[in-house]
Design a protein around this motif. Structure first.
Motif, PDB file in Angstrom:
ATOM      1  N   MET A  54     -17.032  52.619   4.687  1.00 57.78           N
ATOM      2  CA  MET A  54     -18.187  51.990   4.031  1.00 57.78           C
ATOM      3  C   MET A  54     -17.889  51.690   2.564  1.00 57.78           C
ATOM      4  SD  MET A  54     -21.336  54.128   5.828  1.00 57.78           S
ATOM      5  CE  MET A  54     -22.125  54.325   4.288  1.00 57.78           C
ATOM      6  N   VAL A  55     -17.284  52.636   1.859  1.00 56.44           N
ATOM      7  CA  VAL A  55     -16.957  52.431   0.447  1.00 56.44           C
ATOM      8  C   VAL A  55     -15.929  51.312   0.296  1.00 56.44           C
ATOM      9  CG1 VAL A  55     -15.856  53.500  -1.576  1.00 56.44           C
ATOM     10  CG2 VAL A  55     -17.602  54.738  -0.305  1.00 56.44           C
ATOM     11  N   SER A  56     -14.949  51.268   1.192  1.00 53.97           N
ATOM     12  CA  SER A  56     -13.939  50.218   1.107  1.00 53.97           C
ATOM     13  C   SER A  56     -14.536  48.835   1.344  1.00 53.97           C
ATOM     14  CB  SER A  56     -12.826  50.483   2.122  1.00 53.97           C
ATOM     15  OG  SER A  56     -12.137  51.661   1.793  1.00 53.97           O
ATOM     16  N   VAL A  57     -15.420  48.714   2.316  1.00 54.61           N
ATOM     17  CA  VAL A  57     -16.064  47.422   2.570  1.00 54.61           C
ATOM     18  C   VAL A  57     -16.944  47.036   1.380  1.00 54.61           C
ATOM     19  CG1 VAL A  57     -17.790  46.257   4.012  1.00 54.61           C
ATOM     20  CG2 VAL A  57     -15.940  47.550   5.070  1.00 54.61           C
ATOM     21  N   LEU A  58     -17.722  47.982   0.870  1.00 51.43           N
ATOM     22  CA  LEU A  58     -18.565  47.702  -0.289  1.00 51.43           C
ATOM     23  C   LEU A  58     -17.710  47.312  -1.496  1.00 51.43           C
ATOM     24  CD1 LEU A  58     -21.417  47.651  -1.480  1.00 51.43           C
ATOM     25  CD2 LEU A  58     -21.123  50.061  -2.055  1.00 51.43           C
ATOM     26  N   GLY A  60     -14.775  45.847  -1.427  1.00 50.89           N
ATOM     27  CA  GLY A  60     -14.297  44.485  -1.215  1.00 50.89           C
ATOM     28  C   GLY A  60     -15.361  43.442  -1.484  1.00 50.89           C
ATOM     29  N   VAL A  61     -16.607  43.741  -1.100  1.00 51.42           N
ATOM     30  CA  VAL A  61     -17.710  42.807  -1.342  1.00 51.42           C
ATOM     31  C   VAL A  61     -17.968  42.663  -2.839  1.00 51.42           C
ATOM     32  CG1 VAL A  61     -20.206  42.506  -1.035  1.00 51.42           C
ATOM     33  CG2 VAL A  61     -18.787  43.141   0.908  1.00 51.42           C
ATOM     34  N   ILE A  62     -17.958  43.793  -3.547  1.00 54.38           N
ATOM     35  CA  ILE A  62     -18.215  43.760  -4.994  1.00 54.38           C
ATOM     36  C   ILE A  62     -17.064  43.077  -5.727  1.00 54.38           C
ATOM     37  CG2 ILE A  62     -18.440  45.206  -7.052  1.00 54.38           C
ATOM     38  CD1 ILE A  62     -19.997  47.196  -5.303  1.00 54.38           C
ATOM     39  N   ALA A  63     -15.828  43.352  -5.321  1.00 52.01           N
ATOM     40  CA  ALA A  63     -14.669  42.795  -6.021  1.00 52.01           C
ATOM     41  C   ALA A  63     -14.410  41.342  -5.652  1.00 52.01           C
ATOM     42  CB  ALA A  63     -13.432  43.639  -5.715  1.00 52.01           C
ATOM     43  N   TYR A  64     -15.073  40.830  -4.636  1.00 53.92           N
ATOM     44  CA  TYR A  64     -14.814  39.449  -4.204  1.00 53.92           C
ATOM     45  C   TYR A  64     -15.104  38.438  -5.314  1.00 53.92           C
ATOM     46  CZ  TYR A  64     -15.092  35.046  -1.746  1.00 53.92           C
ATOM     47  OH  TYR A  64     -14.903  33.747  -1.372  1.00 53.92           O
ATOM     48  N   ASP A  65     -16.274  38.546  -5.956  1.00 56.86           N
ATOM     49  CA  ASP A  65     -16.636  37.563  -6.984  1.00 56.86           C
ATOM     50  C   ASP A  65     -15.655  37.533  -8.156  1.00 56.86           C
ATOM     51  OD1 ASP A  65     -18.746  36.370  -5.688  1.00 56.86           O
ATOM     52  OD2 ASP A  65     -20.216  37.801  -6.475  1.00 56.86           O
ATOM     53  N   PRO A  66     -15.294  38.683  -8.758  1.00 61.41           N
ATOM     54  CA  PRO A  66     -14.319  38.612  -9.851  1.00 61.41           C
ATOM     55  C   PRO A  66     -12.963  38.051  -9.411  1.00 61.41           C
ATOM     56  CG  PRO A  66     -15.399  40.746  -9.871  1.00 61.41           C
ATOM     57  CD  PRO A  66     -15.843  40.040  -8.639  1.00 61.41           C
ATOM     58  N   LEU A  67     -12.525  38.410  -8.198  1.00 58.41           N
ATOM     59  CA  LEU A  67     -11.248  37.882  -7.723  1.00 58.41           C
ATOM     60  C   LEU A  67     -11.347  36.383  -7.449  1.00 58.41           C
ATOM     61  CD1 LEU A  67     -10.126  40.743  -5.313  1.00 58.41           C
ATOM     62  CD2 LEU A  67      -9.250  40.241  -7.589  1.00 58.41           C
ATOM     63  N   HIS A  68     -12.482  35.944  -6.936  1.00 58.68           N
ATOM     64  CA  HIS A  68     -12.694  34.522  -6.682  1.00 58.68           C
ATOM     65  C   HIS A  68     -12.720  33.750  -8.001  1.00 58.68           C
ATOM     66  CE1 HIS A  68     -15.070  30.887  -5.733  1.00 58.68           C
ATOM     67  NE2 HIS A  68     -14.302  30.894  -4.647  1.00 58.68           N
ATOM     68  N   LEU A  69     -13.380  34.307  -9.007  1.00 59.10           N
ATOM     69  CA  LEU A  69     -13.406  33.658 -10.322  1.00 59.10           C
ATOM     70  C   LEU A  69     -12.016  33.573 -10.937  1.00 59.10           C
ATOM     71  CD1 LEU A  69     -16.662  35.131 -11.893  1.00 59.10           C
ATOM     72  CD2 LEU A  69     -16.227  32.757 -11.230  1.00 59.10           C
ATOM     73  N   ALA A  70     -11.214  34.618 -10.734  1.00 58.57           N
ATOM     74  CA  ALA A  70      -9.851  34.586 -11.264  1.00 58.57           C
ATOM     75  C   ALA A  70      -9.039  33.477 -10.600  1.00 58.57           C
ATOM     76  CB  ALA A  70      -9.174  35.935 -11.046  1.00 58.57           C
ATOM     77  N   SER A 120      -3.749  47.688  -5.209  1.00 61.01           N
ATOM     78  CA  SER A 120      -4.930  48.288  -5.846  1.00 61.01           C
ATOM     79  C   SER A 120      -4.903  48.033  -7.344  1.00 61.01           C
ATOM     80  CB  SER A 120      -4.980  49.796  -5.574  1.00 61.01           C
ATOM     81  OG  SER A 120      -5.212  50.049  -4.221  1.00 61.01           O
ATOM     82  N   ALA A 121      -3.721  48.200  -7.944  1.00 58.29           N
ATOM     83  CA  ALA A 121      -3.591  47.924  -9.379  1.00 58.29           C
ATOM     84  C   ALA A 121      -3.841  46.452  -9.677  1.00 58.29           C
ATOM     85  CB  ALA A 121      -2.198  48.343  -9.864  1.00 58.29           C
ATOM     86  N   ALA A 122      -3.358  45.560  -8.806  1.00 55.84           N
ATOM     87  CA  ALA A 122      -3.609  44.129  -8.999  1.00 55.84           C
ATOM     88  C   ALA A 122      -5.103  43.826  -8.909  1.00 55.84           C
ATOM     89  CB  ALA A 122      -2.838  43.317  -7.963  1.00 55.84           C
ATOM     90  N   ALA A 123      -5.787  44.439  -7.947  1.00 53.59           N
ATOM     91  CA  ALA A 123      -7.231  44.215  -7.816  1.00 53.59           C
ATOM     92  C   ALA A 123      -7.966  44.707  -9.054  1.00 53.59           C
ATOM     93  CB  ALA A 123      -7.761  44.914  -6.563  1.00 53.59           C
ATOM     94  N   VAL A 124      -7.600  45.888  -9.552  1.00 54.55           N
ATOM     95  CA  VAL A 124      -8.242  46.412 -10.761  1.00 54.55           C
ATOM     96  C   VAL A 124      -7.991  45.483 -11.940  1.00 54.55           C
ATOM     97  CG1 VAL A 124      -8.200  48.296 -12.452  1.00 54.55           C
ATOM     98  CG2 VAL A 124      -8.229  48.829 -10.031  1.00 54.55           C
ATOM     99  N   PRO A 145     -12.335  48.943  -6.804  1.00 51.87           N
ATOM    100  CA  PRO A 145     -11.001  49.085  -6.203  1.00 51.87           C
ATOM    101  C   PRO A 145     -10.459  50.511  -6.286  1.00 51.87           C
ATOM    102  CG  PRO A 145     -11.059  47.169  -7.648  1.00 51.87           C
ATOM    103  CD  PRO A 145     -12.328  47.924  -7.870  1.00 51.87           C
ATOM    104  N   VAL A 146     -10.763  51.202  -7.374  1.00 53.99           N
ATOM    105  CA  VAL A 146     -10.312  52.593  -7.507  1.00 53.99           C
ATOM    106  C   VAL A 146     -11.027  53.485  -6.492  1.00 53.99           C
ATOM    107  CG1 VAL A 146     -10.222  54.577  -9.081  1.00 53.99           C
ATOM    108  CG2 VAL A 146      -9.666  52.297  -9.917  1.00 53.99           C
ATOM    109  N   ALA A 147     -12.306  53.229  -6.274  1.00 58.64           N
ATOM    110  CA  ALA A 147     -13.069  54.001  -5.282  1.00 58.64           C
ATOM    111  C   ALA A 147     -12.516  53.780  -3.878  1.00 58.64           C
ATOM    112  CB  ALA A 147     -14.545  53.616  -5.335  1.00 58.64           C
ATOM    113  N   ALA A 148     -12.163  52.544  -3.553  1.00 59.35           N
ATOM    114  CA  ALA A 148     -11.584  52.267  -2.231  1.00 59.35           C
ATOM    115  C   ALA A 148     -10.259  53.005  -2.058  1.00 59.35           C
ATOM    116  CB  ALA A 148     -11.392  50.768  -2.047  1.00 59.35           C
ATOM    117  N   LEU A 149      -9.426  52.983  -3.086  1.00 60.28           N
ATOM    118  CA  LEU A 149      -8.143  53.683  -3.020  1.00 60.28           C
ATOM    119  C   LEU A 149      -8.346  55.192  -2.883  1.00 60.28           C
ATOM    120  CD1 LEU A 149      -5.043  53.667  -3.245  1.00 60.28           C
ATOM    121  CD2 LEU A 149      -5.339  53.823  -5.719  1.00 60.28           C
ATOM    122  N   THR A 150      -9.279  55.741  -3.631  1.00 58.98           N
ATOM    123  CA  THR A 150      -9.539  57.178  -3.582  1.00 58.98           C
ATOM    124  C   THR A 150     -10.064  57.598  -2.215  1.00 58.98           C
ATOM    125  OG1 THR A 150     -10.021  57.140  -5.941  1.00 58.98           O
ATOM    126  CG2 THR A 150     -10.786  59.055  -4.710  1.00 58.98           C
TER     127      THR A 150
END
Length: 180
Positions: A54-58, A60-70, A120-124, A145-150
């Motif tokens: 659940m944390v990993s999916v959440l 990914g959903v949260i990190a999608y917008d910043p990665l898309h903007l990049a 994970s470092a690239a995503a952060v 991304p750190v929460a997903a890795l943890t």
């Protein structure tokens, strides 16, 4: 003649008190407390797996917008750019599955762990570049991304606790054992 009779009668009888079942390896019977402890342990591992997923999916959903903007910053908006975050989380997911598989088979997965850590470092880093430069903005962008890795690391730890890695026994006795 005696040899012919022995062959016709079959294998020699087993020594008294020993049956074929005695020769098989038997697992020791577990007490009720041990069985319930094992059930609670597997239940906890399943709960960790569910929460980690659940944390990993959440994340990914949260990190999608910043990665898309990049991906779309400075270039025209194309339909392919919306899939760009998969280039970050795709290798992360594949390496994560490889790590889980290795943990289940009691093997090492150093290369897969390196891929997980790299992406994970690239995503952060990519999420932080798109975040507002405030403490809360950076925390909001960097924590998913750190929460997903943890959570993933804790899931692997749960698997290795339920299936500990066995140390291989030496194939040959060495000189120090022979001298004893």
């Amino acid at each position: 003649m005696a040899r012919l009779l022995a062959q016709q009668q079959g294998p020699p009888p087993l020594p008294a008190g020993r049956s074929r079942q005695d020769r098989r390896r038997r697992r020791p019977r577990l007490s009720a407390a041990a069985v319930s402890l094992r059930a609670v342990s597997f239940g906890a591992a399943a709960l960790v797996a569910l929460i980690g997923a659940m944390v990993s999916v959440l994340s990914g959903v949260i990190a999608y917008d910043p990665l898309h903007l990049a991906a779309t910053q400075g270039i025209s908006r194309s339909p392919v750019a919306s899939w760009w975050p998969v280039l970050v989380y795709g290798p992360w997911l594949v390496a994560s599955v490889s790590v889980l598989r290795a943990a289940l088979h009691r093997k090492q997965a150093a290369h897969s762990w390196a891929v997980v850590l790299l992406f994970s470092a690239a995503a952060v880093a990519l999420c932080l570049t798109q975040a507002p430069h405030t403490v809360t903005g950076l925390a909001t962008a960097g924590i998913p991304p750190v929460a997903a890795l943890t959570c993933f690391h804790q899931l692997v730890r749960q698997i290795t606790l339920t299936r500990p890695i066995r140390q291989p026994e030496p194939r040959h006795r060495n000189a120090s054992h022979a001298a004893r």
